[in-house]
Structure formats: structure tokens, C-alpha cells
Design an enzyme around this catalytic site. Sequence first.
Site, mmCIF file in Angstrom:
data_model
loop_
_atom_site.group_PDB
_atom_site.id
_atom_site.type_symbol
_atom_site.label_atom_id
_atom_site.label_comp_id
_atom_site.label_asym_id
_atom_site.label_seq_id
_atom_site.Cartn_x
_atom_site.Cartn_y
_atom_site.Cartn_z
ATOM 1 N N CYS A 14 -0.666 -11.230 6.160
ATOM 2 C CA CYS A 14 -1.718 -10.629 5.462
ATOM 3 C C CYS A 14 -2.520 -11.420 4.550
ATOM 4 O O CYS A 14 -1.885 -12.254 3.885
ATOM 5 C CB CYS A 14 -1.235 -9.388 4.451
ATOM 6 S SG CYS A 14 -2.294 -8.524 3.443
ATOM 7 N N HIS A 36 4.817 -9.913 1.863
ATOM 8 C CA HIS A 36 4.805 -8.284 1.417
ATOM 9 C C HIS A 36 4.808 -7.206 2.407
ATOM 10 O O HIS A 36 4.579 -6.020 2.060
ATOM 11 C CB HIS A 36 3.949 -8.271 0.015
ATOM 12 C CG HIS A 36 2.398 -8.398 0.775
ATOM 13 N ND1 HIS A 36 1.725 -9.429 1.117
ATOM 14 C CD2 HIS A 36 1.660 -7.169 0.980
ATOM 15 C CE1 HIS A 36 0.867 -9.132 1.567
ATOM 16 N NE2 HIS A 36 0.522 -7.888 1.509
HETATM 17 ZN ZN LIG Z 1 -1.134 -6.868 2.636
#
Ligand SMILES: [Zn+2]
Length: 372
Positions: A44, A65
Site C-alpha cells: 500500500c 498494515h
Molecule cells: Zn493502506
Amino acid sequence: MRYPASVKAAVLYAVKQPLRVEDVDLDAPRDGEVLVRIGAAGVCHSDYHFMNGDLPIGLPCVLGHEGAGVVEEVGRGVTKVAPGDHVVLLFRPHCGYCEFCSQGRPALCWMAAQLRNTGRLLDGTSRLSREGEEIKHFLGVSCFAERTVVTEQGVVPIPKDVPMEVAALVGCAVMTGVGAVMNTARVTPGAAVLVVGAGGVGLNCVMGAALVGAHPIIVADLVDAKLETAMDFGATHAVNARTHDLVEGVRELTNGEGVDFSFEAIGSPKAMAQAFQALRRGGTATAVGIAPAGSELSISAGELVYQEKTLKGSYYGSTRPQADMPRLLQLYRSGRLPIDRLISRRYPLDQVNEAYDALLAGQVARSVLIPG
Ligand SMILES: [Zn+2]
Ligand SMILES: [Zn+2]
């Protein structure tokens, strides 16, 4: 398992430095904690903000995460899950009883802020170390690792037939993008939608808009290949904001009116202002992207009032994880939410830096790390 266990993990030691993939020590889960073997971890863009110093963080730290895995062991008092359960990891765990949890807004719970600010678990200590030196947890998740220990509130059990990489994406990009559309903005069928930014989260905004029957669904980005990908996920029109004025382009596609709902999925104050400008009167702009610390945003105070425009923030898709995530996975299984099609590459954990290079070069919609 014998503790501390040696697990391979991707550690950030200093900003603007590559992550170091090395063996770290992982302690046993304590009261209320869960040890999870990571099945997949999403690459991400938000982690990158911490790698390059846009957002501050305690170091050294195991990043990651957006993850999912299998529970291997639980600490005392854990009742939510048992060894063998498959889970999505939450980077905004919530207590369930504070004011915001009670209002149905658990993304704003104190618990996540504490985990984030301390880089430790709820008892104020870390389960991660190397040669006796503490390593920090990242948002209570740290899933760029073979195994991690998280708080019980940071997992949502899921059906075992869901692929790990799909479950991982539900842990951030899908929840964030689809949640912004369904939970935060509550887009209605037939509404005109603009999505600014066709990365992992933006594509999920597009999928969410398609799911609720919005039309048209206009996507804006600087890269033609990303716009084409967005068209595959349900966008009906595209504006290349490198070669065309974004706001004018949107007006041309909407009879000069603008859109009812816009979403900014980059984290750029300029793009957020454009998303607001591109609204028709009465419209709602939702800012989803994470902007660098200290960023400020300028919008027309006149349009805000005279045109009754709304500007909202959406964090983690205003998630109610226990309600939303099983539902998103159900939509995936029924073919209505093609999450698997977002995943364009898979990397072993050793290649985490290469995975970020590809992301920053705009080469992938989403890639996942397979730590095992
Ligand atoms: Zn993220
Ligand atoms: Zn709470």
C-alpha cells in the site's frame, strides 16, 4: 512455538533508506493478543509516506498494515478467535465501548491512535526486537513479516475459502475505497461520480461506485494505463489530468454541471481542491488519500455556502469492520466486487523494495507480498 521466535521481517531503520529484510525476534502473545502467520500483505502507498518521512514514525519499525493470515496462537483471555482461524488484520483496532465506537464510528476510536503513536501494543511494550533492541510495531499490524503479534481487537475472522491476498486487500484498500463510497459519502444510484487517482484505493472507489449504480463514473489520473485499468473496473469516462484541465474535463462530461460525488484518492491537497471544484451544486467531495503531514487545503468559501457543497474526510472507509468486511467478502464471492483482479503482481518478502519501486513507477494496481 519456542519464544522468542525468529521471523523474517521487513524493517525500516531510517527514512529514505530501503527496508532491511532480516530475521527479528518475536515474543509470545500476551493477555488479549493473537499471533498470526501472515498469508499475504498488500503493498500500500501509505507505508511509503513513512519510508520517505512524509509522516513521522518511531524507528526501527516493521512496516505493513494491509494483511491477512492464520491465527497460530492466542494469549490469555482471548475469546474472539482460536488457532486455525483465518483473519483480516485491522490497522484501526477499536475498543467497542468509547464514545466513537458507541456512535458507530470505530475508525475514530482512541485505541488505534494509541497503537499508532506508541508503536507498541496496548500494554505499552513491543513483541518485536533484534539482538535485544526494541523494534516498533506499525499501526498495531506489522504484516511485512512471516508472523506478527496483534491485539485481539485488531483481527476480524473470515471464511477459510477466501484467498489470503483478497482478504489482505480488504484490510486496507478495499475497505478504504469502497467504504468511502458506501459508508462515508453514501452514493446513490444514478449519481454522477468523479474519482481522482486510479491507484489501489481509487480503483476501489470506482468499484464501489459501480456497485451502487452510480453513473457516469469519471476517473482522473495522470497515467493513461491507469485510466484504462479504471475503465475495466467500471469507470465510464476518463480524464487525463496531465493533458487536460481536470475540472473543465469533468464539466464537459456532465453537461457543464459537475458531479454529485467526488473522491480524492491520492493525498494531494491540490487534487482535493479540484475534486471540490468539480462538484455540481449540492455535491459532496470526500477526501480519502493520506496527505503529507502539515498539508493544507484551499477551497472556495463562496461555493461552499452558495452552492451548499460538502467536503468530508474518510478514514479507512468509515469502517465498521465486523459489519463491513464479511459483507465485502460476500460481494467478492458473488462476483460483484472483483477484488482479485486488482492484484497484478506477487512478490516474496525479500523483494519488498522492488515492489515499492514498481508501485511508485505506476506499474501496478496492487501487488502483494507472500511472506511464507
Ligand atoms: Zn493502506
Ligand atoms: Zn472505541
